[in-house]
Design a protein around this motif. Structure first.
Motif, PDB file in Angstrom:
ATOM      1  N   ARG A 165       0.825  -1.213   0.000  1.00  0.00           N
ATOM      2  CA  ARG A 165       0.000   0.000   0.000  1.00  0.00           C
ATOM      3  C   ARG A 165       0.860   1.264   0.000  1.00  0.00           C
ATOM      4  O   ARG A 165       1.827   1.365   0.747  1.00  0.00           O
ATOM      5  CB  ARG A 165      -0.931  -0.010   1.208  1.00  0.00           C
ATOM      6  N   ALA A 166       0.445   2.233  -0.796  1.00  0.00           N
ATOM      7  CA  ALA A 166       1.162   3.509  -0.871  1.00  0.00           C
ATOM      8  C   ALA A 166       0.943   4.349   0.381  1.00  0.00           C
ATOM      9  O   ALA A 166       1.825   5.114   0.769  1.00  0.00           O
ATOM     10  CB  ALA A 166       0.713   4.290  -2.112  1.00  0.00           C
ATOM     11  N   ASP A 167      -0.218   4.184   1.046  1.00  0.00           N
ATOM     12  CA  ASP A 167      -0.529   5.048   2.193  1.00  0.00           C
ATOM     13  C   ASP A 167       0.185   4.650   3.480  1.00  0.00           C
ATOM     14  O   ASP A 167       0.513   5.512   4.293  1.00  0.00           O
ATOM     15  CB  ASP A 167      -2.043   5.138   2.425  1.00  0.00           C
ATOM     16  N   ASN A 168       0.447   3.351   3.661  1.00  0.00           N
ATOM     17  CA  ASN A 168       1.082   2.949   4.921  1.00  0.00           C
ATOM     18  C   ASN A 168       2.255   1.985   4.756  1.00  0.00           C
ATOM     19  O   ASN A 168       2.842   1.559   5.739  1.00  0.00           O
ATOM     20  CB  ASN A 168       0.042   2.364   5.887  1.00  0.00           C
ATOM     21  N   GLY A 169       2.563   1.603   3.520  1.00  0.00           N
ATOM     22  CA  GLY A 169       3.701   0.733   3.261  1.00  0.00           C
ATOM     23  C   GLY A 169       3.509  -0.719   3.633  1.00  0.00           C
ATOM     24  O   GLY A 169       4.455  -1.505   3.590  1.00  0.00           O
ATOM     25  N   LYS A 170       2.278  -1.124   3.984  1.00  0.00           N
ATOM     26  CA  LYS A 170       2.029  -2.503   4.408  1.00  0.00           C
ATOM     27  C   LYS A 170       1.652  -3.384   3.219  1.00  0.00           C
ATOM     28  O   LYS A 170       0.974  -2.943   2.292  1.00  0.00           O
ATOM     29  CB  LYS A 170       0.908  -2.542   5.449  1.00  0.00           C
ATOM     30  N   TRP A 171       2.100  -4.645   3.286  1.00  0.00           N
ATOM     31  CA  TRP A 171       1.701  -5.645   2.302  1.00  0.00           C
ATOM     32  C   TRP A 171       0.333  -6.186   2.678  1.00  0.00           C
ATOM     33  O   TRP A 171       0.088  -6.513   3.842  1.00  0.00           O
ATOM     34  CB  TRP A 171       2.701  -6.786   2.270  1.00  0.00           C
ATOM     35  N   THR A 172      -0.576  -6.268   1.701  1.00  0.00           N
ATOM     36  CA  THR A 172      -1.915  -6.805   1.918  1.00  0.00           C
ATOM     37  C   THR A 172      -2.390  -7.507   0.652  1.00  0.00           C
ATOM     38  O   THR A 172      -1.822  -7.319  -0.426  1.00  0.00           O
ATOM     39  CB  THR A 172      -2.951  -5.704   2.241  1.00  0.00           C
ATOM     40  N   SER A 173      -3.449  -8.273   0.792  1.00  0.00           N
ATOM     41  CA  SER A 173      -4.185  -8.698  -0.397  1.00  0.00           C
ATOM     42  C   SER A 173      -4.850  -7.453  -0.957  1.00  0.00           C
ATOM     43  O   SER A 173      -4.951  -6.425  -0.274  1.00  0.00           O
ATOM     44  CB  SER A 173      -5.238  -9.742  -0.026  1.00  0.00           C
ATOM     45  N   VAL A 174      -5.314  -7.534  -2.169  1.00  0.00           N
ATOM     46  CA  VAL A 174      -6.009  -6.398  -2.783  1.00  0.00           C
ATOM     47  C   VAL A 174      -7.333  -6.182  -2.058  1.00  0.00           C
ATOM     48  O   VAL A 174      -8.077  -7.130  -1.795  1.00  0.00           O
ATOM     49  CB  VAL A 174      -6.251  -6.649  -4.279  1.00  0.00           C
ATOM     50  N   THR A 175      -7.619  -4.925  -1.714  1.00  0.00           N
ATOM     51  CA  THR A 175      -8.875  -4.574  -1.073  1.00  0.00           C
ATOM     52  C   THR A 175      -9.504  -3.406  -1.818  1.00  0.00           C
ATOM     53  O   THR A 175      -8.814  -2.662  -2.512  1.00  0.00           O
ATOM     54  CB  THR A 175      -8.668  -4.179   0.410  1.00  0.00           C
ATOM     55  N   GLY A 176     -10.817  -3.252  -1.666  1.00  0.00           N
ATOM     56  CA  GLY A 176     -11.466  -2.119  -2.312  1.00  0.00           C
ATOM     57  C   GLY A 176     -12.934  -2.033  -1.975  1.00  0.00           C
ATOM     58  O   GLY A 176     -13.532  -2.975  -1.434  1.00  0.00           O
ATOM     59  N   ILE A 177     -13.503  -0.906  -2.314  1.00  0.00           N
ATOM     60  CA  ILE A 177     -14.910  -0.615  -2.042  1.00  0.00           C
ATOM     61  C   ILE A 177     -15.779  -1.119  -3.189  1.00  0.00           C
ATOM     62  O   ILE A 177     -15.424  -0.958  -4.364  1.00  0.00           O
ATOM     63  CB  ILE A 177     -15.101   0.904  -1.844  1.00  0.00           C
ATOM     64  N   ILE A 178     -16.906  -1.716  -2.829  1.00  0.00           N
ATOM     65  CA  ILE A 178     -17.881  -2.161  -3.829  1.00  0.00           C
ATOM     66  C   ILE A 178     -18.665  -0.941  -4.285  1.00  0.00           C
ATOM     67  O   ILE A 178     -19.208  -0.198  -3.465  1.00  0.00           O
ATOM     68  CB  ILE A 178     -18.820  -3.221  -3.234  1.00  0.00           C
ATOM     69  N   ASP A 179     -18.722  -0.723  -5.593  1.00  0.00           N
ATOM     70  CA  ASP A 179     -19.486   0.398  -6.136  1.00  0.00           C
ATOM     71  C   ASP A 179     -20.981   0.136  -6.003  1.00  0.00           C
ATOM     72  O   ASP A 179     -21.413  -1.030  -5.982  1.00  0.00           O
ATOM     73  CB  ASP A 179     -19.145   0.611  -7.610  1.00  0.00           C
ATOM     74  N   PRO A 180     -21.809   1.190  -5.918  1.00  0.00           N
ATOM     75  CA  PRO A 180     -23.261   0.997  -5.840  1.00  0.00           C
ATOM     76  C   PRO A 180     -23.764   0.147  -7.015  1.00  0.00           C
ATOM     77  O   PRO A 180     -23.416   0.396  -8.171  1.00  0.00           O
ATOM     78  CB  PRO A 180     -23.816   2.420  -5.923  1.00  0.00           C
ATOM     79  N   GLY A 181     -24.529  -0.892  -6.703  1.00  0.00           N
ATOM     80  CA  GLY A 181     -25.108  -1.756  -7.723  1.00  0.00           C
ATOM     81  C   GLY A 181     -24.161  -2.810  -8.280  1.00  0.00           C
ATOM     82  O   GLY A 181     -24.570  -3.643  -9.084  1.00  0.00           O
ATOM     83  N   GLU A 182     -22.910  -2.802  -7.859  1.00  0.00           N
ATOM     84  CA  GLU A 182     -21.923  -3.752  -8.378  1.00  0.00           C
ATOM     85  C   GLU A 182     -22.009  -5.082  -7.625  1.00  0.00           C
ATOM     86  O   GLU A 182     -22.162  -5.110  -6.405  1.00  0.00           O
ATOM     87  CB  GLU A 182     -20.523  -3.161  -8.223  1.00  0.00           C
ATOM     88  N   GLN A 183     -21.909  -6.168  -8.355  1.00  0.00           N
ATOM     89  CA  GLN A 183     -21.849  -7.478  -7.719  1.00  0.00           C
ATOM     90  C   GLN A 183     -20.517  -7.604  -6.979  1.00  0.00           C
ATOM     91  O   GLN A 183     -19.466  -7.230  -7.511  1.00  0.00           O
ATOM     92  CB  GLN A 183     -21.959  -8.594  -8.762  1.00  0.00           C
ATOM     93  N   PRO A 184     -20.513  -8.106  -5.747  1.00  0.00           N
ATOM     94  CA  PRO A 184     -19.269  -8.196  -4.977  1.00  0.00           C
ATOM     95  C   PRO A 184     -18.148  -8.979  -5.669  1.00  0.00           C
ATOM     96  O   PRO A 184     -16.994  -8.559  -5.642  1.00  0.00           O
ATOM     97  CB  PRO A 184     -19.703  -8.869  -3.674  1.00  0.00           C
ATOM     98  N   ALA A 185     -18.461 -10.111  -6.302  1.00  0.00           N
ATOM     99  CA  ALA A 185     -17.418 -10.886  -6.981  1.00  0.00           C
ATOM    100  C   ALA A 185     -16.820 -10.080  -8.138  1.00  0.00           C
ATOM    101  O   ALA A 185     -15.607 -10.137  -8.384  1.00  0.00           O
ATOM    102  CB  ALA A 185     -17.967 -12.215  -7.473  1.00  0.00           C
ATOM    103  N   ASP A 186     -17.668  -9.328  -8.838  1.00  0.00           N
ATOM    104  CA  ASP A 186     -17.165  -8.457  -9.912  1.00  0.00           C
ATOM    105  C   ASP A 186     -16.245  -7.384  -9.343  1.00  0.00           C
ATOM    106  O   ASP A 186     -15.229  -7.035  -9.941  1.00  0.00           O
ATOM    107  CB  ASP A 186     -18.322  -7.787 -10.661  1.00  0.00           C
ATOM    108  N   ALA A 187     -16.609  -6.853  -8.165  1.00  0.00           N
ATOM    109  CA  ALA A 187     -15.773  -5.836  -7.526  1.00  0.00           C
ATOM    110  C   ALA A 187     -14.403  -6.403  -7.180  1.00  0.00           C
ATOM    111  O   ALA A 187     -13.376  -5.731  -7.358  1.00  0.00           O
ATOM    112  CB  ALA A 187     -16.464  -5.297  -6.268  1.00  0.00           C
TER     113      ALA A 187
END
Length: 163
Positions: A39-61
Motif C-alpha cells: 500500500r502507498a498510504d502505509n507501506g504494508k503488504w496486503t491482499s487487494v482490497t477495495g470498495i464495492i461500487d453501488p449496484g456492483e456485484q461483490p465478486a465483480d468488484a
C-alpha cells in the motif's frame, strides 16, 4: 484510483461522520503463491482490497479491484469469509467501517505491477514465506486459502445484559 465519486458526494452531506461501506478483499492464488500489494498510504503488504461500487456485484468488484490495482486478471472462485472491520479514521478525520467480503480468486493472466497509484509494488509470494502482515489480513488470507467450501462468518459474542 482514490476515493470513489459516490463517497465524495456522501462526504459533502455527512462530513466526516461514520460511514458504513461494503468492501472486498481479493486473495489471488497462482500455484503455491499469493498476490500481495504494498500500500502507498502505509507501506504494508496486503491482499487487494477495495470498495464495492453501488449496484456492483461483490465478486465483480473483487476481480475489478485486482485488475485496477495490480494489472492481474483473476476469476473469483468462492466467497471465503464475511466480517466487519474495525472502525477506521483516516488522516483527514473521515470515519468508516466496512462489511468486508473475502474472496478466493484464481489467477488467469498478467504480471503484477502497481497499476493505479494505490500501491507501490505488487508481487507473488510463496504461501510459506509471506511478508509481515496484520493479524486481520492474515485471517482473511487463511480463510481464502482454506479447503473449506463453506463461507466463514465471524460472530461476536453478545455483550452481558444484551437481549
Amino acid at each position: 484510483m482514490g476515493t470513489p465519486d459516490f463517497i465524495l458526494a456522501l462526504r459533502k452531506k455527512i462530513g466526516s461522520d461514520p460511514l458504513w461501506l461494503s468492501s472486498v478483499t481479493a486473495v489471488v492464488v497462482r500455484d503455491d503463491q499469493v498476490l500481495l500489494a504494498k500500500r502507498a498510504d502505509n507501506g504494508k503488504w496486503t491482499s487487494v482490497t477495495g470498495i464495492i461500487d453501488p449496484g456492483e456485484q461483490p465478486a465483480d468488484a473483487a476481480a475489478r479491484e485486482v485488475l485496477e490495482e495490480t494489472g492481474i486478471v483473476a476469476v473469483p472462485q468462492r466467497l471465503a469469509m464475511v466480517h466487519v472491520t474495525d472502525p477506521v479514521v483516516y488522516d483527514n478525520g473521515d470515519q468508516t467501517q466496512y462489511l468486508d467480503l473475502v474472496f478466493h480468486l484464481a489467477w488467469q493472466s498478467g504480471v503484477p505491477r502497481p497499476a493505479d497509484g494505490e500501491n507501490t509494488a505488487a508481487n507473488w509470494f510463496p504461501l510459506d514465506d509471506l511478508p509481515v502482515m496484520s493479524d486481520d489480513m492474515c485471517k482473511r488470507i487463511t480463510a481464502a486459502l482454506s479447503n473449506e467450501q463453506a463461507t466463514q462468518y465471524i460472530f461476536s459474542p453478545p455483550s452481558p445484559g444484551s437481549a
